[in-house]
Design a protein around this motif. Structure first.
Motif, PDB file in Angstrom:
ATOM      1  N   THR A   1       0.843  -1.254   0.009  1.00 21.13           N
ATOM      2  CA  THR A   1      -0.250   0.076  -0.178  1.00 21.13           C
ATOM      3  C   THR A   1       0.970   0.886  -0.028  1.00 21.13           C
ATOM      4  OG1 THR A   1       0.155   0.267   2.324  1.00 21.13           O
ATOM      5  CG2 THR A   1      -1.949  -1.402   1.417  1.00 21.13           C
ATOM      6  N   ARG A   2       2.136   1.322  -0.768  1.00 25.04           N
ATOM      7  CA  ARG A   2       3.503   2.493  -0.521  1.00 25.04           C
ATOM      8  C   ARG A   2       2.106   3.859  -1.352  1.00 25.04           C
ATOM      9  NH1 ARG A   2       4.171  -1.966  -3.659  1.00 25.04           N
ATOM     10  NH2 ARG A   2       5.638  -1.271  -5.789  1.00 25.04           N
TER      11      ARG A   2
ATOM     12  N   TRP B   1       0.271   9.072  -0.599  1.00 23.72           N
ATOM     13  CA  TRP B   1      -0.512  10.035  -0.438  1.00 23.72           C
ATOM     14  C   TRP B   1      -1.151  10.436   0.623  1.00 23.72           C
ATOM     15  CZ3 TRP B   1      -4.230   6.642  -4.475  1.00 23.72           C
ATOM     16  CH2 TRP B   1      -3.518   7.041  -5.972  1.00 23.72           C
ATOM     17  N   ALA B   2      -1.185   9.838   1.382  1.00 15.81           N
ATOM     18  CA  ALA B   2      -1.479   9.899   2.509  1.00 15.81           C
ATOM     19  C   ALA B   2      -0.831  11.214   3.556  1.00 15.81           C
ATOM     20  CB  ALA B   2      -2.442   9.061   4.107  1.00 15.81           C
ATOM     21  N   VAL B   3       0.528  10.610   3.847  1.00 18.62           N
ATOM     22  CA  VAL B   3       1.467  11.444   3.945  1.00 18.62           C
ATOM     23  C   VAL B   3       1.494  13.044   3.367  1.00 18.62           C
ATOM     24  CG1 VAL B   3       3.964  11.935   4.083  1.00 18.62           C
ATOM     25  CG2 VAL B   3       2.530   9.452   4.709  1.00 18.62           C
ATOM     26  N   VAL B   4       1.538  13.146   1.582  1.00 18.18           N
ATOM     27  CA  VAL B   4       1.654  14.099   1.248  1.00 18.18           C
ATOM     28  C   VAL B   4      -0.047  15.260   1.685  1.00 18.18           C
ATOM     29  CG1 VAL B   4       1.774  15.122  -0.877  1.00 18.18           C
ATOM     30  CG2 VAL B   4       2.932  13.068  -0.488  1.00 18.18           C
ATOM     31  N   ALA B   5      -0.462  14.491   1.714  1.00 13.39           N
ATOM     32  CA  ALA B   5      -2.014  14.931   2.190  1.00 13.39           C
ATOM     33  C   ALA B   5      -1.869  15.747   3.589  1.00 13.39           C
ATOM     34  CB  ALA B   5      -3.292  14.244   2.285  1.00 13.39           C
ATOM     35  N   ALA B   6      -1.699  14.620   5.068  1.00 12.48           N
ATOM     36  CA  ALA B   6      -1.244  15.248   5.998  1.00 12.48           C
ATOM     37  C   ALA B   6      -0.170  17.053   5.831  1.00 12.48           C
ATOM     38  CB  ALA B   6      -0.794  14.266   6.845  1.00 12.48           C
ATOM     39  N   PHE B   7       0.872  16.593   5.385  1.00 18.11           N
ATOM     40  CA  PHE B   7       1.852  18.145   4.930  1.00 18.11           C
ATOM     41  C   PHE B   7       0.880  19.060   4.765  1.00 18.11           C
ATOM     42  CE2 PHE B   7       4.436  20.064   2.378  1.00 18.11           C
ATOM     43  CZ  PHE B   7       5.145  20.965   3.725  1.00 18.11           C
TER      44      PHE B   7
ATOM     45  N   GLY C   1      -4.490  10.181  -8.511  1.00 24.35           N
ATOM     46  CA  GLY C   1      -2.789  10.921  -6.918  1.00 24.35           C
ATOM     47  C   GLY C   1      -3.427  12.535  -6.336  1.00 24.35           C
ATOM     48  N   LEU C   2      -3.792  13.223  -7.705  1.00 28.97           N
ATOM     49  CA  LEU C   2      -3.598  14.650  -7.147  1.00 28.97           C
ATOM     50  C   LEU C   2      -4.768  14.414  -6.598  1.00 28.97           C
ATOM     51  CD1 LEU C   2      -2.411  17.367  -6.717  1.00 28.97           C
ATOM     52  CD2 LEU C   2      -3.693  17.896  -9.514  1.00 28.97           C
TER      53      LEU C   2
ATOM     54  N   LEU D   1      20.014  15.596   1.657  1.00 29.49           N
ATOM     55  CA  LEU D   1      20.752  14.588   0.806  1.00 29.49           C
ATOM     56  C   LEU D   1      20.634  12.989   1.895  1.00 29.49           C
ATOM     57  CD1 LEU D   1      23.988  17.001   1.121  1.00 29.49           C
ATOM     58  CD2 LEU D   1      22.420  16.125  -0.656  1.00 29.49           C
ATOM     59  N   LEU D   2      19.941  12.727   3.001  1.00 21.66           N
ATOM     60  CA  LEU D   2      19.971  12.052   3.263  1.00 21.66           C
ATOM     61  C   LEU D   2      18.988  11.075   2.637  1.00 21.66           C
ATOM     62  CD1 LEU D   2      21.301  11.477   6.547  1.00 21.66           C
ATOM     63  CD2 LEU D   2      22.290  10.336   4.792  1.00 21.66           C
ATOM     64  N   ALA D   3      17.814  12.488   3.274  1.00 17.76           N
ATOM     65  CA  ALA D   3      16.638  12.115   2.313  1.00 17.76           C
ATOM     66  C   ALA D   3      15.969  11.599   1.092  1.00 17.76           C
ATOM     67  CB  ALA D   3      15.401  12.802   2.918  1.00 17.76           C
ATOM     68  N   ALA D   4      16.837  12.710   0.739  1.00 17.21           N
ATOM     69  CA  ALA D   4      16.755  12.971  -1.297  1.00 17.21           C
ATOM     70  C   ALA D   4      17.238  10.939  -1.351  1.00 17.21           C
ATOM     71  CB  ALA D   4      17.449  13.619  -1.807  1.00 17.21           C
ATOM     72  N   GLU D   5      18.580  10.431  -0.618  1.00 16.73           N
ATOM     73  CA  GLU D   5      19.064   9.242  -1.185  1.00 16.73           C
ATOM     74  C   GLU D   5      18.233   8.354  -1.371  1.00 16.73           C
ATOM     75  OE1 GLU D   5      21.796   6.243  -3.111  1.00 16.73           O
ATOM     76  OE2 GLU D   5      22.073   9.247  -2.623  1.00 16.73           O
ATOM     77  N   LEU D   6      17.294   8.258  -0.349  1.00 13.49           N
ATOM     78  CA  LEU D   6      16.776   7.259   0.601  1.00 13.49           C
ATOM     79  C   LEU D   6      16.112   7.415  -0.352  1.00 13.49           C
ATOM     80  CD1 LEU D   6      17.373   7.417   4.334  1.00 13.49           C
ATOM     81  CD2 LEU D   6      17.780   5.260   2.933  1.00 13.49           C
ATOM     82  N   ALA D   7      14.472   7.935  -0.490  1.00 16.71           N
ATOM     83  CA  ALA D   7      13.711   7.935  -1.121  1.00 16.71           C
ATOM     84  C   ALA D   7      13.351   9.711  -1.930  1.00 16.71           C
ATOM     85  CB  ALA D   7      12.343   8.357   0.165  1.00 16.71           C
ATOM     86  N   GLY D   8      14.431  10.003  -2.653  1.00 14.48           N
ATOM     87  CA  GLY D   8      13.333  10.366  -4.253  1.00 14.48           C
ATOM     88  C   GLY D   8      13.372  12.081  -4.000  1.00 14.48           C
ATOM     89  N   LEU D   9      12.796  11.878  -4.858  1.00 16.72           N
ATOM     90  CA  LEU D   9      11.407  13.662  -4.614  1.00 16.72           C
ATOM     91  C   LEU D   9      10.614  13.330  -3.402  1.00 16.72           C
ATOM     92  CD1 LEU D   9      11.373  16.170  -6.095  1.00 16.72           C
ATOM     93  CD2 LEU D   9       9.882  14.926  -7.793  1.00 16.72           C
ATOM     94  N   LEU D  10       9.627  12.084  -3.393  1.00 12.64           N
ATOM     95  CA  LEU D  10       9.173  12.635  -2.260  1.00 12.64           C
ATOM     96  C   LEU D  10      10.616  12.539  -0.661  1.00 12.64           C
ATOM     97  CD1 LEU D  10       6.636  12.657  -0.502  1.00 12.64           C
ATOM     98  CD2 LEU D  10       6.605  10.285  -1.178  1.00 12.64           C
ATOM     99  N   GLY D  11      11.325  12.609  -0.656  1.00  7.67           N
ATOM    100  CA  GLY D  11      11.777  12.397   0.404  1.00  7.67           C
ATOM    101  C   GLY D  11      13.029  13.907   0.577  1.00  7.67           C
TER     102      GLY D  11
END
Length: 369
Positions: A33-34, A39-45, A160-161, A311-321
């Protein structure tokens, strides 16, 4: 006795196996369900970012929560629609004019005439295209094949939007009821701490958005200045596109640099070189000076922590990170400050005057004597 020990060992083994299986099932559920979780994380943001505006509107002007939430979301949509209109209308006009002149430009490019043809001639692209015409034709045929996949990706992006908008709206609308329920379950003491943590988290996310917008405004203004000085047409539209792209941490300036430098090279090689040099310098300044300093002040994080988180979040999770790295680091800092181990206060030094004062019992005995 050995039977009792064997039963205890077997019980502990079963508990460990059950925990491992539960962890594996949880990880499998998260992986399956990733997309929905993202989507839920971005919506919460966005819900956390828009909630203060809704609360302020409800407190001062509109009493009904649903109406206040609807007005704030409509205002956000109007702002986005105005930005999209300012960007897309001149862009579509330019695309239409380019389509009308497309055959002529193509003939000039093949013959080495005109600005585009001279540019292709100087860079050797025209000779390369002539020598590898069959390979380029085959590559174009292969690019047309995944058209269904592209359409599917566009449809998923639109879905998704819409899902993010609906989730964010419901989160903002139901936030008072959810907050009251959580505080009622937590009790007075823990509830007050949770309320304080919620206020700090909201301030962190709002500060991050404000700082990110400030950096984008700086990037767009400097881009407009450079493009205007070099005579590149549609400097305002290109600068606005660059500012919107710069909202993406770390890689946004690179995307904007490609757009602006391409427009500069189409205008003249000198303008393209100037714009490219500007973005090479500016990207270093933004990534290593503006973002750490402005976002650190807005989110109250150490500039080194801001840069490492990006740097770490971009490496681990890409654009969303990269988008969520700084507010996530701020939230982690708030949770550690509230729920982390607290250092014991150092013992206070004893007052010398009080140390010299005789015990009260002895004074009382002297008075009695």
């Amino acid at each position: 006795m050995s039977n009792v020990d064997d039963r205890a060992t077997a019980r502990r083994t079963l508990v460990v196996i059950a925990l491992v299986l539960a962890a594996a099932l949880a990880l499998a559920f998260v992986y399956a369900t990733r997309r929905v979780l993202v989507w839920a994380v971005v919506a919460a943001f966005f819900a956390v970012a828009l909630k203060p505006a809704v609360d302020r509107l409800q407190r001062r002007f509109v009493r009904r929560r649903a109406l206040a939430t609807l007005l704030v979301f409509l205002a956000a949509f109007v702002v986005l629609a105005v930005l999209a209109t300012v960007i897309l209308v001149p862009l579509l006009d330019e695309v239409g004019r380019f389509a009308e002149r497309g055959p002529e430009l193509l003939r000039d490019a093949r013959a080495g005439r005109g600005p585009l043809g001279q540019f292709l001639e100087r860079t050797g692209v025209r000779r390369y295209a002539s020598a590898h015409a069959d390979e380029l034709r085959n590559a174009g045929a292969r690019l047309r094949q995944p058209a269904v996949g592209v359409l599917r990706g566009v449809a998923e992006g639109i879905a998704g939007l819409v899902t993010v908008v609906v989730l964010a709206y419901l989160m903002v609308l139901e936030s008072p009821r959810i907050t009251r329920g959580v505080l009622a379950v937590a009790g007075d003491g823990p509830g007050e701490r949770l309320r304080r943590v919620g206020r700090e988290v909201s301030r962190t996310v709002t500060g991050y958005l404000t700082g990110n917008l400030l950096i984008s405004v700086i990037c767009g203004a400097l881009t407009f200045l450079v493009l205007s000085l070099t005579g590149v047409p549609f400097a305002g539209v290109i600068a606005l596109l660059v500012a919107v792209a710069d909202l993406i941490p770390l890689v946004g300036a690179t995307i904007g640099a490609v757009l602006a430098a391409g427009a500069g090279f189409l205008h003249s090689p000198t303008a393209g070189v100037v714009v490219l040099v500007f973005f090479v310098v500016y990207q270093q300044v933004e990534n290593h000076l503006l973002q750490p300093l402005i976002l650190a002040r807005a989110v109250r994080l150490n500039p080194l922590t801001v840069l490492l988180s990006l740097l770490l979040a971009a490496e681990l999770a890409g654009l969303l990170g990269a988008l969520l790295a700084i507010p996530a680091a701020g939230i982690v800092q708030i949770l550690l400050r509230e729920y982390g181990p607290r250092r014991a206060d150092p013992p206070r030094p004893e007052d010398p005057a009080r140390r010299a004062e005789p015990p009260r019992s002895a004074t009382a005995r002297r008075d009695l004597g």
